[in-house]
Design a protein around this motif. Structure first.
Motif: not given
Length: 156
Positions: A4-9, A95-110
């Motif tokens: 989802x992007x800004x301006x979208x319902x 199941x990452x449904x919301x994470x996917x919708x908002x595009x918050x899953x990223x590769x990070x260094x740990x």
């Protein structure tokens, strides 16, 4: 699913929380904040949750609900909420449904390894259910104040 992007319902969303079921349609007419965080009971996530807790009355005065979201289980969320006295619901997204919708899953260094995880991010949704503001790659200090200011501007 395209994020989802800004301006979208927001599409109709339901999810389990520590305080019942999250239902985006039931929130129509009321602004709300969705903040995504990596993991319950970790230092940065604890401070962020405490900051939202400490400003919760100010969000409530604006009629603005707050929801925290991570992939942790409801049991983990409930323990975290109880320990930190969180007055707002925590949404489980295994199941990452919301994470996917908002595009918050990223590769990070740990510790020198690439791991897939949640990028700390916050989203402000208006009374019509439209995404109006987002913060990505959040640094915790001062963040909740910025979100509160945006909610106040939205209410004005």
């Amino acid at each position: 699913m395209t994020p989802i992007t800004i301006g979208q319902p927001l599409p109709p969303l339901t999810a389990a929380t520590t305080q019942g079921t999250f239902d985006s349609a039931a929130l129509r007419g009321k602004p709300f904040v969705l903040y995504f965080y990596p993991k319950d009971s970790t230092p940065g996530c604890t401070v962020e949750a405490q900051d939202f807790r400490d400003r919760h009355a100010q969000f409530q005065a604006l009629g603005c609900a707050v929801f925290g979201i991570s992939r942790d289980t409801l049991k983990s969320h409930q323990n975290f909420a109880d320990k930190q006295c969180l007055p707002f619901p925590l949404i489980t997204d295994p199941d990452e449904t919301l994470c996917t919708l908002f595009g918050v899953m990223k590769l990070k260094n740990l510790y020198g390894k690439q791991v897939r995880g949640i990028e700390r991010s916050t989203f402000l949704i208006d009374r019509q259910g439209v995404l109006v503001q987002e913060w990505r790659g959040v640094k915790v200090p001062g963040h909740v104040d910025a979100v509160l200011q945006a909610a106040q501007n939205l209410a004005a």
